[in-house]
Every structure is written in structure tokens, then in C-alpha cells.
Write a protein that holds these residues in place. Sequence first.
Motif, PDB file in Angstrom:
ATOM      1  N   MET A 183       0.824  -1.199   0.000  1.00 49.74           N
ATOM      2  CA  MET A 183       0.000   0.000   0.000  1.00 49.74           C
ATOM      3  C   MET A 183       0.864   1.258   0.000  1.00 49.74           C
ATOM      4  O   MET A 183       0.472   2.258  -0.552  1.00 49.74           O
ATOM      5  N   ASP A 184       2.052   1.183   0.618  1.00 49.86           N
ATOM      6  CA  ASP A 184       2.928   2.351   0.622  1.00 49.86           C
ATOM      7  C   ASP A 184       3.307   2.760  -0.795  1.00 49.86           C
ATOM      8  O   ASP A 184       3.281   3.945  -1.132  1.00 49.86           O
ATOM      9  N   LEU A 185       3.650   1.776  -1.624  1.00 51.98           N
ATOM     10  CA  LEU A 185       4.029   2.084  -3.003  1.00 51.98           C
ATOM     11  C   LEU A 185       2.844   2.627  -3.793  1.00 51.98           C
ATOM     12  O   LEU A 185       2.997   3.557  -4.586  1.00 51.98           O
ATOM     13  N   LEU A 186       1.669   2.071  -3.573  1.00 53.15           N
ATOM     14  CA  LEU A 186       0.476   2.579  -4.252  1.00 53.15           C
ATOM     15  C   LEU A 186       0.192   4.009  -3.805  1.00 53.15           C
ATOM     16  O   LEU A 186      -0.180   4.857  -4.624  1.00 53.15           O
ATOM     17  N   GLY A 187       0.392   4.303  -2.532  1.00 50.62           N
ATOM     18  CA  GLY A 187       0.199   5.665  -2.032  1.00 50.62           C
ATOM     19  C   GLY A 187       1.144   6.655  -2.694  1.00 50.62           C
ATOM     20  O   GLY A 187       0.745   7.765  -3.068  1.00 50.62           O
ATOM     21  N   ILE A 188       2.394   6.262  -2.833  1.00 49.72           N
ATOM     22  CA  ILE A 188       3.368   7.125  -3.516  1.00 49.72           C
ATOM     23  C   ILE A 188       2.943   7.334  -4.963  1.00 49.72           C
ATOM     24  O   ILE A 188       2.950   8.457  -5.479  1.00 49.72           O
ATOM     25  N   TYR A 189       2.574   6.250  -5.617  1.00 43.80           N
ATOM     26  CA  TYR A 189       2.141   6.309  -7.016  1.00 43.80           C
ATOM     27  C   TYR A 189       0.949   7.249  -7.188  1.00 43.80           C
ATOM     28  O   TYR A 189       0.937   8.112  -8.070  1.00 43.80           O
ATOM     29  N   ARG A 214     -10.799  15.242  -8.948  1.00 44.41           N
ATOM     30  CA  ARG A 214     -11.648  14.944  -7.785  1.00 44.41           C
ATOM     31  C   ARG A 214     -11.901  13.440  -7.671  1.00 44.41           C
ATOM     32  O   ARG A 214     -11.922  12.885  -6.564  1.00 44.41           O
ATOM     33  N   SER A 215     -12.070  12.767  -8.809  1.00 41.32           N
ATOM     34  CA  SER A 215     -12.238  11.304  -8.789  1.00 41.32           C
ATOM     35  C   SER A 215     -11.005  10.630  -8.211  1.00 41.32           C
ATOM     36  O   SER A 215     -11.113   9.672  -7.441  1.00 41.32           O
ATOM     37  N   LEU A 216      -9.832  11.119  -8.582  1.00 41.04           N
ATOM     38  CA  LEU A 216      -8.593  10.560  -8.036  1.00 41.04           C
ATOM     39  C   LEU A 216      -8.550  10.751  -6.523  1.00 41.04           C
ATOM     40  O   LEU A 216      -8.206   9.819  -5.779  1.00 41.04           O
ATOM     41  N   LEU A 217      -8.915  11.931  -6.053  1.00 44.33           N
ATOM     42  CA  LEU A 217      -8.939  12.171  -4.608  1.00 44.33           C
ATOM     43  C   LEU A 217      -9.930  11.241  -3.907  1.00 44.33           C
ATOM     44  O   LEU A 217      -9.638  10.719  -2.824  1.00 44.33           O
ATOM     45  N   ASP A 218     -11.085  11.015  -4.525  1.00 45.29           N
ATOM     46  CA  ASP A 218     -12.077  10.092  -3.955  1.00 45.29           C
ATOM     47  C   ASP A 218     -11.534   8.668  -3.891  1.00 45.29           C
ATOM     48  O   ASP A 218     -11.714   7.966  -2.889  1.00 45.29           O
ATOM     49  N   ILE A 219     -10.874   8.240  -4.957  1.00 45.78           N
ATOM     50  CA  ILE A 219     -10.285   6.898  -4.985  1.00 45.78           C
ATOM     51  C   ILE A 219      -9.217   6.780  -3.901  1.00 45.78           C
ATOM     52  O   ILE A 219      -9.169   5.784  -3.171  1.00 45.78           O
ATOM     53  N   MET A 220      -8.387   7.791  -3.767  1.00 46.25           N
ATOM     54  CA  MET A 220      -7.350   7.778  -2.746  1.00 46.25           C
ATOM     55  C   MET A 220      -7.979   7.666  -1.354  1.00 46.25           C
ATOM     56  O   MET A 220      -7.501   6.896  -0.509  1.00 46.25           O
ATOM     57  N   ALA A 221      -9.056   8.408  -1.127  1.00 50.13           N
ATOM     58  CA  ALA A 221      -9.730   8.353   0.185  1.00 50.13           C
ATOM     59  C   ALA A 221     -10.295   6.961   0.448  1.00 50.13           C
ATOM     60  O   ALA A 221     -10.153   6.429   1.558  1.00 50.13           O
ATOM     61  N   ARG A 222     -10.918   6.365  -0.575  1.00 54.25           N
ATOM     62  CA  ARG A 222     -11.471   5.012  -0.390  1.00 54.25           C
ATOM     63  C   ARG A 222     -10.383   3.994  -0.088  1.00 54.25           C
ATOM     64  O   ARG A 222     -10.607   3.020   0.616  1.00 54.25           O
ATOM     65  N   LEU A 223      -9.196   4.216  -0.637  1.00 54.28           N
ATOM     66  CA  LEU A 223      -8.073   3.307  -0.410  1.00 54.28           C
ATOM     67  C   LEU A 223      -7.305   3.643   0.870  1.00 54.28           C
ATOM     68  O   LEU A 223      -6.362   2.937   1.227  1.00 54.28           O
ATOM     69  N   GLY A 224      -7.691   4.726   1.534  1.00 49.58           N
ATOM     70  CA  GLY A 224      -6.993   5.127   2.749  1.00 49.58           C
ATOM     71  C   GLY A 224      -5.649   5.769   2.480  1.00 49.58           C
ATOM     72  O   GLY A 224      -4.768   5.765   3.350  1.00 49.58           O
TER      73      GLY A 224
END
Length: 160
Positions: free
Chosen positions: A1-7, A50-60
Motif C-alpha cells: 500500500m505504501d508504493l500505491l500511495g506514492i504512485y 476529484r475522482s482521483l482524490l475520492d479513490i485515494m480516500a477510499r483506499l486510505g
Amino acid sequence: MDLLGIYLNDHLAGSTVGTNRARYLARATRGTPTGEVLEPIAREIAQDRRSLLDIMARLGVQARQYKVLAGRTAELAGRLKSNGRLVRRSPLTTVVELEFLRLGVEGKAAGWRTLRPLAETDERLDPRQLDQLLERADRQLRTLEELRFRRSQEVFRGPG
């Protein structure tokens, strides 16, 4: 998840650049045929962010504000480039900015394509949403390429 967060935060920084540049270019070309086409694309690019921000929020995944700020700074610095004119826009400026937007949308589409297979096993991701985002990115790419090509021909061919 750390790598996905950076990505995803890297994509957020790019999305910030693209959103600001699309809005700027739409304003700069307002009242022209190019501007008429760019205004809805600029709105869509902002919606995609905004969709990207929503996806990021859903993924934590927390949005890293320093990356957002870096994206904003890079976009503003990009406006300072030399275009052969001191005061007003060069005809070449629109060509270069359309190319830049097209590259940004291609990067955004790559991000959606990366997330799409993950949606098959992670219920926090909506495969239909990602499919729709990919379809919209593909349409944006076609439109931006048409605009870029038309404008480049006008600039480089000059009056006939």
C-alpha cells in the motif's frame, strides 16, 4: 500500500498541474473555436482530479500536500517559458500547451489502466468508474490531438 500511495500522490501532483494548465489554456483561448472545445475538457480534467482524490480516500491514501504544492509551483513556472514574445501569447504557445495537456491526459489514462486490474480484487475500487474514466481519457486524447494538429498546421503553414 505504501508504493500505491506514492504512485497515487505522484498522479495527484500531475493532476494538479494538468487541471491548472487546462483551466489556464481554456481562459487564454476563450472566444475562439479552440476555447469552445477546451472549456468542457478543462471541467472534465478537474472532475477527474476529484475522482482521483475520492479513490485515494477510499483506499486510505492520504494526499501529500507537499506534492500538490510542488505540482502547482511547477505549473506556474511552466508559464514563464520563453515563447518569443514578451507581452502577449505567441501562436506557438497554444500548440505547446495542447501537447502538454495531451501528455498529461495520457499519464492520467495510464494511472486508470494501472488501477483497473486491482478493481477485480479490491472492493474499494469501482471497475465501472475506472472504465468510465478510461473512456473519458481516450475521448479527451482524441479531441486534444485534433486541436493540437489543427493549431500546429495553422501556425507552421502560415497564411496561404
